[in-house]
Design a protein around this motif. Structure first.
Motif, PDB file in Angstrom:
ATOM      1  N   MET A   1       0.840  -1.181   0.000  1.00  0.00           N
ATOM      2  CA  MET A   1       0.000   0.000   0.000  1.00  0.00           C
ATOM      3  C   MET A   1       0.889   1.251   0.000  1.00  0.00           C
ATOM      4  O   MET A   1       1.886   1.322   0.714  1.00  0.00           O
ATOM      5  CB  MET A   1      -0.892  -0.012   1.245  1.00  0.00           C
ATOM      6  CG  MET A   1      -1.782   1.187   1.320  1.00  0.00           C
ATOM      7  SD  MET A   1      -3.118   0.930   2.464  1.00  0.00           S
ATOM      8  CE  MET A   1      -2.690   2.083   3.717  1.00  0.00           C
ATOM      9  N   LEU A   2       0.511   2.229  -0.800  1.00  0.00           N
ATOM     10  CA  LEU A   2       1.247   3.482  -0.916  1.00  0.00           C
ATOM     11  C   LEU A   2       0.971   4.367   0.292  1.00  0.00           C
ATOM     12  O   LEU A   2      -0.175   4.604   0.646  1.00  0.00           O
ATOM     13  CB  LEU A   2       0.828   4.209  -2.198  1.00  0.00           C
ATOM     14  CG  LEU A   2       1.502   5.534  -2.484  1.00  0.00           C
ATOM     15  CD1 LEU A   2       2.996   5.313  -2.721  1.00  0.00           C
ATOM     16  CD2 LEU A   2       0.870   6.184  -3.697  1.00  0.00           C
ATOM     17  N   THR A   3       2.036   4.831   0.944  1.00  0.00           N
ATOM     18  CA  THR A   3       1.890   5.724   2.087  1.00  0.00           C
ATOM     19  C   THR A   3       2.392   7.110   1.689  1.00  0.00           C
ATOM     20  O   THR A   3       3.550   7.270   1.296  1.00  0.00           O
ATOM     21  CB  THR A   3       2.715   5.214   3.292  1.00  0.00           C
ATOM     22  OG1 THR A   3       2.290   3.888   3.600  1.00  0.00           O
ATOM     23  CG2 THR A   3       2.526   6.125   4.488  1.00  0.00           C
ATOM     24  N   LEU A   4       1.512   8.087   1.776  1.00  0.00           N
ATOM     25  CA  LEU A   4       1.887   9.455   1.452  1.00  0.00           C
ATOM     26  C   LEU A   4       2.416  10.148   2.701  1.00  0.00           C
ATOM     27  O   LEU A   4       1.824  10.042   3.774  1.00  0.00           O
ATOM     28  CB  LEU A   4       0.686  10.238   0.926  1.00  0.00           C
ATOM     29  CG  LEU A   4       0.117   9.773  -0.408  1.00  0.00           C
ATOM     30  CD1 LEU A   4      -1.129  10.577  -0.752  1.00  0.00           C
ATOM     31  CD2 LEU A   4       1.150   9.917  -1.499  1.00  0.00           C
ATOM     32  N   PRO A   5       3.519  10.877   2.581  1.00  0.00           N
ATOM     33  CA  PRO A   5       4.013  11.634   3.733  1.00  0.00           C
ATOM     34  C   PRO A   5       3.049  12.780   4.050  1.00  0.00           C
ATOM     35  O   PRO A   5       2.349  13.276   3.172  1.00  0.00           O
ATOM     36  CB  PRO A   5       5.363  12.167   3.262  1.00  0.00           C
ATOM     37  CG  PRO A   5       5.320  12.113   1.789  1.00  0.00           C
ATOM     38  CD  PRO A   5       4.361  11.036   1.408  1.00  0.00           C
ATOM     39  N   ALA A   6       3.013  13.178   5.301  1.00  0.00           N
ATOM     40  CA  ALA A   6       2.150  14.279   5.715  1.00  0.00           C
ATOM     41  C   ALA A   6       2.560  15.559   5.007  1.00  0.00           C
ATOM     42  O   ALA A   6       3.746  15.820   4.822  1.00  0.00           O
ATOM     43  CB  ALA A   6       2.236  14.466   7.226  1.00  0.00           C
ATOM     44  N   ALA A   7       1.593  16.345   4.603  1.00  0.00           N
ATOM     45  CA  ALA A   7       1.846  17.630   3.952  1.00  0.00           C
ATOM     46  C   ALA A   7       1.287  18.741   4.843  1.00  0.00           C
ATOM     47  O   ALA A   7       0.324  18.536   5.566  1.00  0.00           O
ATOM     48  CB  ALA A   7       1.177  17.668   2.584  1.00  0.00           C
TER      49      ALA A   7
END
Length: 169
Positions: A1-7
């Motif tokens: 699963m792709l984990t996006l860093p916090a923005a």
């Protein structure tokens, strides 16, 4: 699963303070920043802080190769700011008065400050730019716009990035 860093949203989370001088641009103190001119709410969201940069290439063509290589060359940074002004209330016109043509100092650009916060704290992140202010140019009339000044801030020393406010006086 792709984990996006916090923005972190940028709208409303930036501040700019003008300081005539600092003891150490890489370790600006809370006392120094508090004594500066906070021009954050004068700057316009669109075009208020307009940095640009460029880096030239040094060509590295070798006799023994059909390919040309590159090395990093000279760097150039520039800054233009845009802010509101109100001639009818000169005491509430701090940006125009603090940034007169020829004024020298440090523009301190704070990053990721809570949008409801109007004070600074030790540990706040900033970038700082030593400048000499250019001419103040009144912008043309536009529909649905406020009176604004656009001004070049001539960068006169190294652009200091990703530093944090320190304690001290």
């Amino acid at each position: 699963m792709l984990t996006l860093p916090a923005a972190v949203p940028s709208m409303g989370t930036r501040r700019v303070v003008f300081l005539p001088t600092v003891a150490n641009i890489e370790a600006i103190t809370l006392t120094e920043i508090t004594a500066g001119e906070n021009i954050s709410c004068y700057l316009t969201r669109a075009g208020g802080w307009q940095p640009t940069n460029d880096q030239a290439s040094v060509q590295d063509g070798r006799y023994c190769s059909a390919q040309d290589f590159e090395q990093p060359g000279t760097e150039s940074r520039s800054l233009t700011i845009q802010y509101t002004f109100n001639l009818g209330t000169p005491t509430a016109d701090e940006a125009r008065l603090a940034l007169e043509k020829g004024t020298t100092g440090i523009l301190v650009h704070f990053l990721q400050i809570d949008q409801d916060e109007d004070t600074f704290a030790v540990g706040d992140w900033y970038e700082a730019v030593p400048v000499t202010m250019g001419i103040q140019s009144v912008m043309g009339v536009e529909d649905n716009a406020v009176d604004r000044i656009q001004q070049k801030a001539f960068v006169t020393g190294p652009w200091t990035e990703f530093k944090q406010l320190v304690a001290g006086g």
